[in-house]
Design a protein around this motif. Structure first.
Motif, PDB file in Angstrom:
ATOM      1  N   SER A  89       0.607  -1.334  -0.077  1.00 60.96           N
ATOM      2  CA  SER A  89       0.038   0.109   0.147  1.00 60.96           C
ATOM      3  C   SER A  89       0.847   1.191  -0.034  1.00 60.96           C
ATOM      4  CB  SER A  89      -0.826   0.004   1.202  1.00 60.96           C
ATOM      5  OG  SER A  89      -1.782   1.153   1.165  1.00 60.96           O
ATOM      6  N   PRO A  90       0.896   1.946  -0.953  1.00 63.36           N
ATOM      7  CA  PRO A  90       0.084   1.740  -2.190  1.00 63.36           C
ATOM      8  C   PRO A  90       0.535   0.623  -3.112  1.00 63.36           C
ATOM      9  CG  PRO A  90       1.284   3.832  -2.558  1.00 63.36           C
ATOM     10  CD  PRO A  90       1.362   3.513  -1.183  1.00 63.36           C
ATOM     11  N   ALA A  91      -0.230  -0.058  -3.797  1.00 62.45           N
ATOM     12  CA  ALA A  91       0.331  -1.349  -4.724  1.00 62.45           C
ATOM     13  C   ALA A  91       1.520  -0.668  -5.805  1.00 62.45           C
ATOM     14  CB  ALA A  91      -0.813  -1.772  -5.285  1.00 62.45           C
ATOM     15  N   SER A  92       2.629  -1.348  -5.185  1.00 64.89           N
ATOM     16  CA  SER A  92       3.656  -0.944  -6.291  1.00 64.89           C
ATOM     17  C   SER A  92       4.488  -2.232  -6.688  1.00 64.89           C
ATOM     18  CB  SER A  92       4.744   0.161  -5.561  1.00 64.89           C
ATOM     19  OG  SER A  92       3.956   1.224  -4.988  1.00 64.89           O
ATOM     20  N   PRO A  93       4.210  -2.715  -7.655  1.00 68.60           N
ATOM     21  CA  PRO A  93       4.992  -4.154  -8.209  1.00 68.60           C
ATOM     22  C   PRO A  93       6.269  -3.737  -8.614  1.00 68.60           C
ATOM     23  CG  PRO A  93       3.239  -3.415  -9.731  1.00 68.60           C
ATOM     24  CD  PRO A  93       3.176  -2.592  -8.603  1.00 68.60           C
ATOM     25  N   TYR A  94       7.349  -4.715  -8.600  1.00 71.61           N
ATOM     26  CA  TYR A  94       8.572  -4.676  -9.266  1.00 71.61           C
ATOM     27  C   TYR A  94       9.177  -5.885  -9.494  1.00 71.61           C
ATOM     28  CZ  TYR A  94       9.682  -6.166  -4.302  1.00 71.61           C
ATOM     29  OH  TYR A  94       9.515  -6.876  -3.056  1.00 71.61           O
ATOM     30  N   ASP A  95       9.706  -6.018 -10.651  1.00 71.79           N
ATOM     31  CA  ASP A  95      10.438  -7.148 -11.258  1.00 71.79           C
ATOM     32  C   ASP A  95      11.900  -7.222 -10.908  1.00 71.79           C
ATOM     33  OD1 ASP A  95       7.827  -7.733 -12.222  1.00 71.79           O
ATOM     34  OD2 ASP A  95       8.382  -6.675 -14.170  1.00 71.79           O
ATOM     35  N   TYR A  96      12.347  -8.660 -11.042  1.00 77.21           N
ATOM     36  CA  TYR A  96      13.778  -9.027 -10.925  1.00 77.21           C
ATOM     37  C   TYR A  96      13.822 -10.104 -11.271  1.00 77.21           C
ATOM     38  CZ  TYR A  96      12.241 -11.320  -6.556  1.00 77.21           C
ATOM     39  OH  TYR A  96      11.563 -12.108  -5.441  1.00 77.21           O
TER      40      TYR A  96
END
Length: 284
Positions: A89-96
């Protein structure tokens, strides 16, 4: 995680009715040790606090396996591609990204509970093993952490993690060398894998479809059992008198026949001489 468990259960339910079916020559075949290659692709899911769809990412695997018995085998694999995390919160996606080397033991359930049958259509299996995960390219999580979203377990550049893994799958026979397969696996990693501190291990799941190619013959025709010829047993000789119907009648003595015929000839000669004498007396 419940969805992953449901998928694994569904695979077993699909495989159960067919794995016990035997083909015509299955019982007459012997097992051959052999290598195989396997390529898989699908989707990955890293357990987190946000919605399921936000944490789904692509996955792939390339493996080589060795079957040293109808039931047991070893598989060596390289898997990975992408993992995904999210700040809640707040929704914050991340990639690796990551690559993972795996070593695992495989257990063929169809051959465990039934006879070895190389032409069986459906073959469910279990596996468990260990691995080493090499994660890298975590720049998006680092940027969130620098923006004030304190993750506590943030890492940069690259990081290595020990892995424990297990899974279930099912292979569908296409030919003697080719199989299609479905597999679900679960990987247990350090809490630092997704850069967030939760006080427990991180779970990473994969649902994969794949193709397996055997590099050698998986079976051979079993040799027919040697037939030992039976030793003939001579029946015990029995001393029995021949029955009356099998007794030979005594042959008529040839000397008696000769005597009979000769006596008849003597009588005929005597009668002839007497008749000649009577003729002579009458003439005189």
């Amino acid at each position: 995680m419940k969805r992953i468990a449901c998928i694994a259960g569904a695979l077993l339910l699909i495989a159960t009715p067919y794995s016990g079916r035997a083909a015509g020559d299955g019982d007459r075949s012997g097992f051959n040790r052999h290598w195989y290659l396997q390529v898989q692709a699908g989707a990955a899911y890293t357990l987190g606090e946000t919605s399921f769809g936000d944490l789904v990412s692509p996955a792939a695997a390339l493996s080589a396996g060795y079957r040293f018995s109808p039931v047991w085998g070893l598989r060596f694999g390289l898997s990975g591609w992408q993992a995904r995390g999210a700040w809640a919160s707040p929704a914050s996606p991340y990639d690796y990204n990551f690559l993972q080397g795996n070593v695992e033991a495989t257990l063929d359930l169809a051959n465990l509970f039934g006879r070895f049958n190389p032409t069986r259509t459906v073959n469910p299996y279990l596996f468990a093993g260990v691995g080493l995960n090499y994660a890298f390219n975590n720049d998006e999580a680092v940027a969130l952490n620098d923006a004030g979203y304190t993750m506590d377990n943030i890492w940069s550049d690259s990081k290595a993690f020990a892995v424990g893994r297990m899974g279930v799958g099912v292979n569908f026979r296409v030919s003697n060398r080719v199989q299609l397969g479905l597999e679900v696996n679960a990987n247990i990693l350090s809490d630092k894998f997704n850069s967030k501190k939760a006080g427990n291990v991180d779970w990473h799941f994969n649902a994969l479809a794949g193709l397996s190619i055997r590099l050698g013959k998986s079976h051979r025709k079993a040799a027919a059992p040697a037939v030992v010829p039976a030793t003939p047993v001579k029946p015990a000789e029995r001393n029995r008198l021949p029955s009356s119907r099998h007794r030979r009648l005594p042959s008529r003595s040839p000397s008696r026949s000769v005597r009979t015929s000769s006596s008849g000839s003597v009588r005929r000669i005597s009668a002839k001489r007497s008749s000649q004498r009577s003729v002579r007396w009458s003439i005189t």
